[in-house]
Design an enzyme around this catalytic site. Structure first.
Site, short mmCIF file in Angstrom:
data_model
loop_
_atom_site.label_atom_id
_atom_site.label_comp_id
_atom_site.label_asym_id
_atom_site.label_seq_id
_atom_site.Cartn_x
_atom_site.Cartn_y
_atom_site.Cartn_z
N CYS A 113 0.84 -1.19 0.00
CA CYS A 113 0.00 0.00 0.00
C CYS A 113 0.88 1.25 0.00
O CYS A 113 1.95 1.26 0.60
CB CYS A 113 -0.88 -0.06 1.25
SG CYS A 113 -1.67 1.48 1.69
N GLU A 141 -9.15 32.25 4.21
CA GLU A 141 -9.13 30.90 3.62
C GLU A 141 -9.68 30.98 2.20
O GLU A 141 -10.60 31.74 1.93
CB GLU A 141 -9.97 29.98 4.53
CG GLU A 141 -10.48 28.71 3.91
CD GLU A 141 -9.38 27.71 3.50
OE1 GLU A 141 -8.42 27.52 4.26
OE2 GLU A 141 -9.53 27.14 2.40
N CYS A 192 3.25 21.76 7.15
CA CYS A 192 3.16 20.31 6.94
C CYS A 192 4.24 19.85 5.97
O CYS A 192 4.21 18.71 5.50
CB CYS A 192 1.77 19.90 6.47
SG CYS A 192 1.21 20.80 5.04
N1 SAH Z 1 -5.45 26.04 9.80
C1 SAH Z 1 -6.42 25.12 9.30
C2 SAH Z 1 -6.21 24.70 7.85
C3 SAH Z 1 -4.83 24.33 7.44
S1 SAH Z 1 -4.69 23.50 5.88
C4 SAH Z 1 -6.52 23.91 10.21
O1 SAH Z 1 -5.69 23.71 11.08
O2 SAH Z 1 -7.49 23.14 10.08
C5 SAH Z 1 -4.36 24.75 4.75
C6 SAH Z 1 -5.58 25.50 4.28
O3 SAH Z 1 -5.14 26.52 3.38
C7 SAH Z 1 -6.62 24.68 3.53
O4 SAH Z 1 -7.87 24.88 4.12
C8 SAH Z 1 -6.59 25.27 2.10
O5 SAH Z 1 -7.86 25.26 1.49
C9 SAH Z 1 -6.12 26.67 2.36
N2 SAH Z 1 -5.45 27.41 1.28
C10 SAH Z 1 -4.69 26.93 0.27
N3 SAH Z 1 -4.15 27.96 -0.43
C11 SAH Z 1 -4.57 29.11 0.14
C12 SAH Z 1 -4.32 30.50 -0.11
N4 SAH Z 1 -3.54 30.89 -1.09
N5 SAH Z 1 -4.91 31.39 0.71
C13 SAH Z 1 -5.72 31.01 1.72
N6 SAH Z 1 -5.98 29.71 2.00
C14 SAH Z 1 -5.41 28.77 1.23
#
Ligand code: SAH
Length: 454
Positions: free
Chosen positions: A79, A339, A410
């Site tokens: 996997c 977001e 991440c």
């Molecule tokens: N802080 C949140 C989400 C983190 S993941 C938590 O802990 O749950 C990263 C997020 O960034 C995702 O929701 C994705 O949709 C968003 N994202 C991606 N590119 C972006 C951009 N250019 N501006 C704003 N948000 C963005």
């Protein structure tokens, strides 16, 4: 010279970026071997040769490393999900700690970064609240639901995945029976024909609510009520409650799993979960952290690094459904969340309302476009996807010069790339702490504190 299809004895001395073993041939070629760990002596079968590096597979383990453990999952080596299940948890943590340090030193150019010890997990199995299962066809023409084989798009059935919520095995089984009874076809990536593409599930660990999302190359499936009844039964067997059954429409010929349109077949169009004492509504298209036990630790760490006293204006950029904004709102004067996914911002606004939080405001848009228009912050938290922060956003952060900047990442490589620019004058790197959110995989989350140089 190393040749394709040759066999070579290798001492494995390190782990690569995705957790693959690394050894060196006599003539200095670096060989990457998935499934091998430092301390192993293996017979490798060479599958690909490039100028300075090559790939191989483990033909035979001649001497097993003392850090090797028997994977709990019978298909771990096939996997594509768990790349490190055969390595002791202690060594997995050491690997991730070193990976973050190496990236910051090598890519970020920061000597001896202020590393704090990685936050490990108590529960290293059955930790994930989200699963996306591709649906394919086996050699007899029957539907098969499971995982992609490593480096391929063949679907491997694995009803007993040991990192997912255990209910998923039952959901997959019930859904494949439903497909057979109702003559539903599996989608074929090559021809673009067939109906069912993916089955995607989310479980609210705190609330016991389950969402099942069927991703289809069409707008309807027959007998949705029958499906809901059957899936409710499976959830009940696990002490859970099917709160939402939705159909996501994806008619594009693409690797992207979800389409834009979602139709509710049964129950709500979202599930609710809780982190600490804050409740969150989560729509199928919204991002939500996958390991709730570790997420709480991650957010507590972000809160500690943010050092809020109640008087601060806080920006939470890349805020998803507003989790960090709302989790920290009681310690700030005002929070602005940004977001890009509109459904996630709808969730964020609703989440402020259901928790009675009135000092958080949310905006849909790219962080790099919206941030310059927001009131000047005292503290900024960013939590971008793997590609890291947009350059334009970094420029804005350098201009507004918050007292503290908390970077939740991440991907240590893009984190390090961004740290290089952020620490060239305006900020100092104060604290770095990896958090193991993705146990048995090579991925690692990191929280970093930067403070303004005065
Ligand atoms: N802080 C949140 C989400 C983190 S993941 C938590 O802990 O749950 C990263 C997020 O960034 C995702 O929701 C994705 O949709 C968003 N994202 C991606 N590119 C972006 C951009 N250019 N501006 C704003 N948000 C963005």
């Amino acid at each position: 010279m190393l040749a394709k299809n040759s066999e070579i004895e290798l001492n494995i001395t390190a782990l690569g970026n995705d957790g693959e073993g690394i050894g060196r041939s006599g003539d200095g070629i670096t060989i990457f071997v998935p499934g091998a760990v430092p301390g192993d002596v293996i017979l490798a079968h060479i599958t690909k040769v490039k100028k300075t590096y090559a790939y191989g597979i483990v033909k035979e383990i001649l001497t097993a490393s003392k850090d090797r453990v028997e994977p709990k999952c019978p298909v771990a080596s096939k996997c594509g999900g768990c790349t490190l299940q055969h390595l002791s948890y202690e060594k997995q943590l050491e690997y991730k700690q070193n990976k973050v340090r190496d990236c910051i030193e090598r890519i970020g150019g920061i000597v001896d970064p202020p590393m704090e010890p990685i936050v490990g997990a108590e529960n290293t199995y059955f930790y994930r609240n989200k699963a996306q299962f591709p649906v394919g066809t086996d050699k007899d023409g029957n539907p098969v639901i499971g995982f992609y084989r490593r480096h391929s798009h063949d679907v491997v059935n694995n009803p007993d995945c040991v990192i997912q919520a255990p209910v998923n095995g039952g959901i997959m089984k019930a859904f494949s029976e439903f497909m057979v009874e109702n003559s539903l076809s599996s989608y074929n990536e090559e021809t673009g024909k067939g109906l069912i593409r993916h089955v995607y599930t989310r479980v609210g660990f705190a609330t016991k609510e389950v969402m099942v999302c069927i991703v289809a190359n069409g707008k309807e499936i027959p007998n949705a009520a029958g499906l809901a009844e059957r899936l409710s039964g499976v959830c009940k067997e696990h002490g859970l409650n099917l709160a939402s059954l939705v159909l996501n429409v994806n008619r594009e010929k693409t690797n992207v799993i979800l389409g834009k349109e979602t139709i509710t077949l049964y129950g709500k169009d979202h599930i609710t979960d809780k982190i600490g004492d804050v409740a969150f509504n989560i729509s199928p298209l919204s991002f939500y952290q996958v390991n709730p036990e570790q997420t709480k630790k991650l957010y507590d760490l972000a809160a500690e690094y943010a050092g809020l006293t109640g008087n601060e204006v806080l920006w939470d950029l890349y805020c998803g459904i507003g989790t960090i904004s709302l989790y920290l709102s009681r310690k700030a004067k005002k929070v602005y969340g940004v977001e890009i996914i509109p459904e996630a911002i709808e969730n964020a606004k609703e989440n402020a309302r259901i928790n009675g939080i009135i000092n958080a405001e949310f905006f849909t848009g790219a962080s790099e476009d919206v941030a310059p228009k927001l009131p000047t912050p005292d503290v900024i938290i960013v939590d971008p996807p793997r590609k890291g922060c947009d350059e334009k956003l970094i420029s804005t952060i350098l201009e507004v010069k918050p007292r503290r900047l908390v970077y939740v990442s991440c991907d240590p490589a893009t984190l390090a790339r961004d740290l290089k620019i952020l620490t060239a004058g305006v900020f100092t790197l104060n604290r770095v702490r990896p958090v193991d959110q993705f146990i048995h995989s090579g991925h690692v989350e990191t929280v970093v504190l930067l403070t303004r140089v005065n």
